[in-house]
Scaffold this motif. Sequence first.
Motif, PDB file in Angstrom:
ATOM      1  N   CYS A 140       0.874  -1.173   0.000  1.00 13.25           N
ATOM      2  CA  CYS A 140       0.000   0.000   0.000  1.00 13.25           C
ATOM      3  C   CYS A 140       0.906   1.218   0.000  1.00 13.25           C
ATOM      4  O   CYS A 140       2.083   1.111   0.340  1.00 13.25           O
ATOM      5  N   PRO A 141       0.390   2.368  -0.398  1.00 15.61           N
ATOM      6  CA  PRO A 141       1.256   3.539  -0.481  1.00 15.61           C
ATOM      7  C   PRO A 141       1.840   3.904   0.883  1.00 15.61           C
ATOM      8  O   PRO A 141       1.232   3.624   1.915  1.00 15.61           O
ATOM      9  N   ASN A 145      -2.422   5.348   4.587  1.00 15.74           N
ATOM     10  CA  ASN A 145      -2.986   4.293   3.736  1.00 15.74           C
ATOM     11  C   ASN A 145      -4.150   3.614   4.454  1.00 15.74           C
ATOM     12  O   ASN A 145      -4.495   2.481   4.155  1.00 15.74           O
ATOM     13  N   ALA A 150      -5.892   0.745   1.918  1.00 16.27           N
ATOM     14  CA  ALA A 150      -5.754   1.289   0.556  1.00 16.27           C
ATOM     15  C   ALA A 150      -4.763   0.362  -0.135  1.00 16.27           C
ATOM     16  O   ALA A 150      -3.555   0.579  -0.078  1.00 16.27           O
ATOM     17  N   SER A 152      -2.564  -1.516  -2.860  1.00 18.45           N
ATOM     18  CA  SER A 152      -2.079  -1.260  -4.217  1.00 18.45           C
ATOM     19  C   SER A 152      -1.650  -2.541  -4.932  1.00 18.45           C
ATOM     20  O   SER A 152      -1.266  -2.498  -6.092  1.00 18.45           O
ATOM     21  N   ASP A 158       3.232  -6.592   1.670  1.00 23.33           N
ATOM     22  CA  ASP A 158       3.992  -5.384   1.956  1.00 23.33           C
ATOM     23  C   ASP A 158       5.434  -5.784   2.310  1.00 23.33           C
ATOM     24  O   ASP A 158       5.636  -6.531   3.275  1.00 23.33           O
ATOM     25  N   SER A 191      -6.406   1.350  -3.735  1.00 27.39           N
ATOM     26  CA  SER A 191      -5.628   2.575  -3.588  1.00 27.39           C
ATOM     27  C   SER A 191      -5.574   3.325  -4.918  1.00 27.39           C
ATOM     28  O   SER A 191      -5.632   2.705  -5.986  1.00 27.39           O
ATOM     29  N   GLN A 257      -8.790   6.263  -1.732  1.00 27.73           N
ATOM     30  CA  GLN A 257      -9.403   4.934  -1.911  1.00 27.73           C
ATOM     31  C   GLN A 257     -10.505   5.058  -2.955  1.00 27.73           C
ATOM     32  O   GLN A 257     -11.560   5.641  -2.682  1.00 27.73           O
TER      33      GLN A 257
END
Length: 664
Positions: A140-141, A145, A150, A152, A158, A191, A257
């Motif tokens: 996620c960013p 997040n 959110a 990605s 991650d 995201s 989002q």
Amino acid sequence: MVQPSSPRALLARWLSSRGNTPRADPAFLARFGYRFDAIADLVLRLYAPRLDDPDAFVLRVADLLAGAHASRPTELRAGDAEREARVAEGREPWFLEPGLAAYMAYLDRFSGDFRGFRERLPHLERLGARIVHLMPFFPCPAGNNDGGYAVSDYLGVDPRLGTVADLVEAARELHRRGLYLAADLVLNHCSDEHPWALAAKRGERRYRDYFHVFPDRAAAERYGRAMPEVFPETAPGNFTWVPELDAWVMTVFHRFQWDLDWSNPEVFVEMLGILLELANRGIDILRLDAVPYLWKREGTDCRNLDEAHDIVRLLKACADVAAPGLAFLAEAIVQPSEIVRYLDSGRVEECQLAYHASLMVLLWDALATGKTAVLSRSFGEETRLAPGTGWLSYARCHDDIGLGYDEEKILRAGFTPRAHRRFLLDFYSGRYPGSFARGRLFMEDPRTGDARISGTCASLCGLEKALEEGDGAAVDLAVKRIMLLHGLAASLTGIPLVFSGDELGLVNDFSWLDDPALADDNRWMHRPRLDPEALARSEVADTVESRVMNGIARFLRLRKDVPAFAPDAPFEVLHAQDEHLVLCLRSPKEAAAKARILVAANFTAKSRAVRFQELPAGLGAPARDLLADEDAPSVLEPGTGEIALGPYALAWIALAAPERKAGA
Ligand code: GLC
């Protein structure tokens, strides 16, 4: 559009062209044959208007299922077979096994990452939790997040937490120990840095169509005129201007989002593939995040629409073919009557589990008022579930406490809804004179006066204030309140769920204020790190941490062997003459199976008594308090026919079988 064939004809076509390969597993084909009609029917209901060739689309879904099943690891297939066999033998489904308890945690806050996860498992085993929900662990960013909500990359992990191989190994390790893994499927939105959103920003039409895009503000506002706001304070409105698109995008939660357009069949196929791949990594329960929001229709509130239910049915029917051991958990924090619709097991099932959000709010309501009328009145018929489904019962989770429950019940309990809400908000934010709570208001909306509540279980129960004031008696009361809420979650109905940190009585963590990415979301105050020192203290006698940890572990241990506490065992709320008590009768599912249990709880700091004579006849005599020990000697006083309940006390009273009249 080409006219669709009948499901039977289509199935025959699929079988003759692809299904009869030597690799096809007969159990898979049987499941497929059984659900094919439903799948074809739901596909047409949802997507016919957008499909040029419906047959081709159904066959594509069929191929996806066959492919996912073919790559399902052998040990997971063996698990599927066991889970199916137990139901065929007439036992409850695996996720309703008596004695199960759940735990939810952010992986980084729980154990740093996947490598540390294994070392924390003894802690969970000591607590007695067997379902472990790891909150989103996907890429996620950086920055805000929404706690990983959110996403990605739905199929990645991650890198700060580990790798896909670590995830698979974590699931295996849990299974070796007899535990289960739950994870999120964040299916309402992704995201704005997800490759789909990036492609849309680059101007690719295919991906622009994955989202709800409006050419101008007026069009967006017209569409969303009846949509309430989820985060009015920090993310007002439901749409965000995206310069790269030269358009407005629907963003019901945060600006970053983007809501996915589930009326696009391509979105469905993408998500189905993701769902099946996650299942193949060993996830046992998928938590369908924000499920009421899946379908949108102009002019409606865009929540709980019939099509949202059809999508869940379709996803479940597909999962039942390719990964039949998988269960769905609905994250539907809506009115009780709406929540139960996500669990309705009609011919085609939806979710098997849901958060008992109504019970959670009602527990906090009773704790603030010291009165149980709203709780006792609301926790009845409308929260009863269909066979084969169950509640997750909890006091706190990672989100805020919303007060969106039934106004009618508040009125009937003698309160004015608006004033009652105001009182609860003032009480839990510590503004109300004499309040023991140290929470904060979340998403206060000055226009409506609405707000929700943040704070850890311990801080809302008075522990933070008591510790700060060095008041030992107040600490004792706070611990009793924490025990009361967790004890009720463990005994009223469903599967108890503990949120990480609550088992140690951790108070609010204000470090969130120092992190700019988190600073505008005070839900972080109740998402503490599982601090190793607190963990160590939980092993030292008489510390707050050990009292809370041992207390909750004891509830979970004791309830395990009590047939009346099976997650789906019946319950009946009894009318208590004393408005400060809750009385709930639990009965075993099989009449022959031992004692019924009377759960009795006192929501005040004063000692009170349950007068047995006032309870319905035929209940049976109080025989034994399962919770009584040396610290709290038996509360039963048979001579007086009363059960004494100390401050915030909870009793689980086994009832002797009612005496039978002679000749009966
Ligand atoms: C769910 C999550 C919550 C998140 C939201 C948006 O409600 O529980 O934490 O903010 O979805 O994904």
